[in-house]
Design a protein around this motif. Structure first.
Motif, PDB file in Angstrom:
ATOM      1  N   UNK A   1       0.829  -1.207   0.000  1.00  0.00           N
ATOM      2  CA  UNK A   1       0.000   0.000   0.000  1.00  0.00           C
ATOM      3  C   UNK A   1       0.865   1.259   0.000  1.00  0.00           C
ATOM      4  N   UNK A   2       1.938   1.228   0.775  1.00  0.00           N
ATOM      5  CA  UNK A   2       2.794   2.412   0.867  1.00  0.00           C
ATOM      6  C   UNK A   2       3.427   2.747  -0.479  1.00  0.00           C
ATOM      7  N   UNK A   3       3.833   1.724  -1.242  1.00  0.00           N
ATOM      8  CA  UNK A   3       4.425   1.980  -2.555  1.00  0.00           C
ATOM      9  C   UNK A   3       3.452   2.725  -3.461  1.00  0.00           C
ATOM     10  N   UNK A   4       2.201   2.273  -3.479  1.00  0.00           N
ATOM     11  CA  UNK A   4       1.196   2.896  -4.332  1.00  0.00           C
ATOM     12  C   UNK A   4       0.917   4.331  -3.901  1.00  0.00           C
ATOM     13  N   UNK A   5       0.652   4.511  -2.629  1.00  0.00           N
ATOM     14  CA  UNK A   5       0.236   5.832  -2.144  1.00  0.00           C
ATOM     15  C   UNK A   5       1.388   6.829  -2.140  1.00  0.00           C
TER      16      UNK A   5
ATOM     17  N   UNK B   1      -3.757  -1.153  -8.201  1.00  0.00           N
ATOM     18  CA  UNK B   1      -5.185  -0.832  -8.274  1.00  0.00           C
ATOM     19  C   UNK B   1      -5.899  -1.282  -7.007  1.00  0.00           C
ATOM     20  N   UNK B   2      -5.557  -2.475  -6.522  1.00  0.00           N
ATOM     21  CA  UNK B   2      -6.173  -2.983  -5.299  1.00  0.00           C
ATOM     22  C   UNK B   2      -5.860  -2.092  -4.109  1.00  0.00           C
ATOM     23  N   UNK B   3      -4.613  -1.604  -4.043  1.00  0.00           N
ATOM     24  CA  UNK B   3      -4.229  -0.700  -2.953  1.00  0.00           C
ATOM     25  C   UNK B   3      -5.038   0.593  -3.010  1.00  0.00           C
TER      26      UNK B   3
END
Length: 309
Positions: free
Chosen positions: A34-38, A79-81
């Motif tokens: 999640x951190x990578x995406x955000x 996308x899921x994140x």
């Protein structure tokens, strides 16, 4: 409970994502993903932008720029994140569905991801592998545990005579992982003189600016807990010469291969779930399909031409 800051106009993207990532119900692997995406969204859209001012078109543009050439699995992971973040945020503020324009991509199953048994066996015979690395790789294979679970083991969690260790599973449950004689022979050598601290340690002591929490330090050696990123790198380097792609195998492939091999050997789904920590048959299903090599061996055993000889 996460505290929401009472900001005029709602929270900024930075405040919202920080609150989202500070949740206690996220395991280490999910949090990292999640951190990578955000982090990428914040870098492209700006920390100060109000969450309520963001449009789905803006986020879709970031995805296209950042991951349009990525594999379908990588695209779907990001996308899921985003969808998890959007769903969480919508329950707290009136926000747009930021993922509405980002479609899930079809993932093609890769039947080559299972590591052949003979390559696994050859790995255990290598004399050039450091004791720590060989112990970790063998434990991961024999136990079919998730990498983060094995790396989270402390010396106090290990029960050598029972060939097991206490871990925190995905979702937070505390359970045992089990291993066999190969790991049991290596662990005492790895743990010589140590009675506490992490089982798997870094090669060097951390510098003053990177001192980890006390729970991640060995009181005897001063070295820190081995990270997932470093362990993954080491396994890829160890196996890149035998991987057909030349990139090296991943730690997850050890787990995948173990479950596949046991499934080929006739283990029931319930036994595989108990070993691996899976919670439902659907998530286990991708691991228990016979490999190409197993199908080829079965065909050879039943080949009429072979019987005539």
């Amino acid at each position: 409970m996460t505290r929401i800051l009472p900001l005029t106009g709602g929270p900024t993207l930075a405040d919202a994502t920080t609150a989202f990532l500070n949740r206690r119900d996220l395991d280490a692997d999910t949090l990292r993903s999640y951190r990578q995406t955000l982090t990428r969204l914040r870098a492209e859209l700006g920390d100060g932008v109000l969450l309520s001012d963001l449009a789905a078109e803006q986020v879709a543009a970031v995805f296209t720029t950042a991951w349009s050439e990525a594999a379908a699995r990588t695209w779907n992971r990001h996308r899921s994140a985003l969808r998890s973040f959007t769903t969480w945020a919508a329950a707290r503020w009136s926000t747009t569905d930021l993922a509405v324009l980002i479609e899930r991509r079809r993932e093609n199953a890769d039947a080559t991801k299972v590591i052949d048994r003979h390559l696994i066996e050859a790995l255990w015979q290598r004399q050039d592998l450091p004791l720590r690395d060989k112990t970790l790789f063998r434990l991961l294979y024999e136990s079919a545990a998730r990498s983060v679970e094995a790396l989270g083991l402390d010396v106090a969690d290990v029960v050598p005579e029972a060939k097991r260790g206490r871990v925190r599973r995905k979702g937070g449950a505390t359970e045992w992982i089990l291993w066999q004689s190969g790991t049991a022979r290596l662990l005492p050598r790895l743990l010589t003189g140590r009675t506490s601290g992490p089982v798997f340690l870094t090669d060097r002591r951390p510098g003053p600016a990177r001192t980890p929490a006390a729970v991640d330090l060995c009181p005897l050696t001063g070295r820190a807990r081995l990270s997932y990123e470093r362990a993954e790198y080491l396994f890829k380097q160890t196996t890149k010469n035998v991987d057909p792609t030349g990139a090296g195998y991943t730690l997850h492939q050890l787990r995948h291969s173990r479950l596949t091999h046991l499934g080929e050997d006739g283990w029931s789904s319930s036994m595989l779930m108990a070993l691996s920590g899976h919670r439902n048959l659907r998530s286990l299903g991708i691991y228990v399909q016979p490999s190409t090599e197993a199908v080829a061996a079965a065909l050879a055993d039943h080949d009429p031409g072979r019987r005539r000889h």
